[in-house]
Enzyme design. Sequence first.
Site, PDB file in Angstrom:
ATOM      1  N   HIS A 181     -14.736 -28.516 -15.410  1.00 36.69           N
ATOM      2  CA  HIS A 181     -14.324 -28.221 -16.786  1.00 36.69           C
ATOM      3  C   HIS A 181     -13.239 -27.150 -16.789  1.00 36.69           C
ATOM      4  CE1 HIS A 181     -18.089 -29.743 -19.162  1.00 36.69           C
ATOM      5  NE2 HIS A 181     -17.563 -30.665 -18.390  1.00 36.69           N
ATOM      6  N   TYR A 204     -20.329 -23.266 -27.363  1.00 41.29           N
ATOM      7  CA  TYR A 204     -21.112 -22.064 -27.669  1.00 41.29           C
ATOM      8  C   TYR A 204     -20.975 -21.840 -29.174  1.00 41.29           C
ATOM      9  CZ  TYR A 204     -21.342 -20.712 -22.681  1.00 41.29           C
ATOM     10  OH  TYR A 204     -21.595 -20.658 -21.328  1.00 41.29           O
ATOM     11  N   TYR A 214     -15.086 -15.813 -17.346  1.00 44.28           N
ATOM     12  CA  TYR A 214     -15.911 -17.018 -17.297  1.00 44.28           C
ATOM     13  C   TYR A 214     -15.679 -17.800 -15.998  1.00 44.28           C
ATOM     14  CZ  TYR A 214     -18.875 -20.650 -19.280  1.00 44.28           C
ATOM     15  OH  TYR A 214     -19.916 -21.519 -19.514  1.00 44.28           O
ATOM     16  N   PRO A 226     -28.412 -15.408 -19.820  1.00 42.81           N
ATOM     17  CA  PRO A 226     -27.725 -16.617 -19.383  1.00 42.81           C
ATOM     18  C   PRO A 226     -26.434 -16.958 -20.149  1.00 42.81           C
ATOM     19  CG  PRO A 226     -29.669 -17.189 -20.651  1.00 42.81           C
ATOM     20  CD  PRO A 226     -29.698 -15.705 -20.466  1.00 42.81           C
ATOM     21  N   LYS A 230     -23.865 -16.588 -15.384  1.00 42.90           N
ATOM     22  CA  LYS A 230     -23.442 -15.836 -14.201  1.00 42.90           C
ATOM     23  C   LYS A 230     -24.492 -15.664 -13.106  1.00 42.90           C
ATOM     24  CE  LYS A 230     -19.255 -15.100 -15.285  1.00 42.90           C
ATOM     25  NZ  LYS A 230     -18.399 -16.139 -14.723  1.00 42.90           N
TER      26      LYS A 230
HETATM   27  C1  PHB Z   1     -26.565 -24.733 -18.509  1.00 42.34           C
HETATM   28  O1  PHB Z   1     -25.890 -25.779 -18.421  1.00 42.34           O
HETATM   29  O2  PHB Z   1     -27.757 -24.711 -18.188  1.00 42.34           O
HETATM   30  C2  PHB Z   1     -25.906 -23.502 -18.997  1.00 42.34           C
HETATM   31  C3  PHB Z   1     -24.559 -23.528 -19.312  1.00 42.34           C
HETATM   32  C4  PHB Z   1     -23.951 -22.378 -19.782  1.00 42.34           C
HETATM   33  C5  PHB Z   1     -24.684 -21.232 -19.930  1.00 42.34           C
HETATM   34  C6  PHB Z   1     -26.026 -21.199 -19.608  1.00 42.34           C
HETATM   35  C7  PHB Z   1     -26.650 -22.341 -19.141  1.00 42.34           C
HETATM   36  O3  PHB Z   1     -24.069 -20.124 -20.411  1.00 42.34           O
END
Ligand code: PHB
Length: 391
Positions: free
Chosen positions: A72, A201, A385, A293, A297
């Site tokens: 991505h 997000y 990121y 989460p 990271k």
């Molecule tokens: C996930 O795909 O489990 C995931 C993706 C992004 C995050 C946390 C978990 O910030």
Amino acid sequence: MKTQVGIIGAGPAGLVLAHLLQRAGIECVVLEAQTRQYIEERVRAGVLEQGTVDLLNELGLGERMMRQGLMHYGVELRFGGRGHRIDFADLTGGKGVMIYAQHEVIKDLVAARLGAGGEIIFGARSVSVERLESEKPAIRFEKDGAAKELECDFIAGCDGFHGICREAIPAGVLTTYERNYPFGWLGILAEAPPASHELIYANHERGFALMSMRSPKISRLYLQCKPEEDLNEWTDVRIWDELQMRFATRDGFSLTRGPVIQKGVTGMRSFVIEPMQYGRMFLAGDSAHIVPPTGAKGLNLAVADVRVLAAGLQEFYGSGKREMLDSYSEICLRRIWKVQRFSWWMTSLLHRFQSDGEFDRRRQMAELDYVTSSRAGMTTLAENYVGLPME
Ligand code: PHB
Ligand code: APR
């Protein structure tokens, strides 16, 4: 039994360390409390920084990831009913992240290690560490009912947040820095094609939500909930309805629904201990630090720690010098605190805090507006990121 480096824990930290040491010609043994099947099926996060992807490829461990993972080059921040893309490739000189589940990484690392004749002792019970201040520390454990001792030059404590290594350090040596957040994440895995090609997000009045994925057919979704949320109160329909409300846009975005195949609640905390070493034992990964989460990271930070540790061990076995090993904590903590800052910032930017008043809510919206409209703002998110450079 004897080895050069005794590694406790076969998570990302322990297994990547084993591969790095193997490449450097340093002998090690990995001890894991659980079974192989258990660690290969445990559902965890799934975002790999560019540097983690590059390292796995460099170690010859990336073949399946490159075939099955999803690269991505951006994410979407969604608020006020609109989406805003952060273009990682444009902002970071072509970098991105790989969507590939942690347990798939584990499968690849375990298979490659066993395939190359490396040792992983699964089902190790009553694990303890001894003589940490001496030149020959040891790991005691039980395997199939028999007591064993593994004598080492060094011990790597890669046994996660609930492991025994951190606890084995005498009282008074460690300082703990901690923050608990007043919410958790309710996460689901669903047999439903992701409704967008990239992660979303969302900051919504009703709370944070995240749309992620595992494959073109499997979605991974999360929603902000109470830390002690009772899963029994969440039917699949209620989860989908809540997610739909939080992802709704002015132009009628609709999530693709499907059977929920796994669900769980995760608490959110920030945690760091200093220093990360005691005598001849070094802590790496979740045994030394936890991030919420939101920035994805955890795994990446574990990998960054063991890169430093492997380099220090390589220096020691190559030239007898201990400088890098002695600076292990200091080198790791510089990155760890930057990643703590980023994870805390993403968390505070995107979640609904009950205690916040109208001022804080408006300030949060202004920050989202800034981060998605200023190139400097977007770059700050993007470069963190995809992963800050290794020192
Ligand atoms: C996930 O795909 O489990 C995931 C993706 C992004 C995050 C946390 C978990 O910030
Ligand atoms: N003896 C042997 N193994 C142990 C012991 C013990 N006493 N205690 C725990 N373990 C094992 C666990 O079963 C687990 O497999 O140590 C391993 C630690 O792995 P992780 O928890 O995955 O930690 P780490 O390798 O530091 O990776 C951090 O994993 O927790 C996720 O999301 C987190 O992405 C982050 C990453």
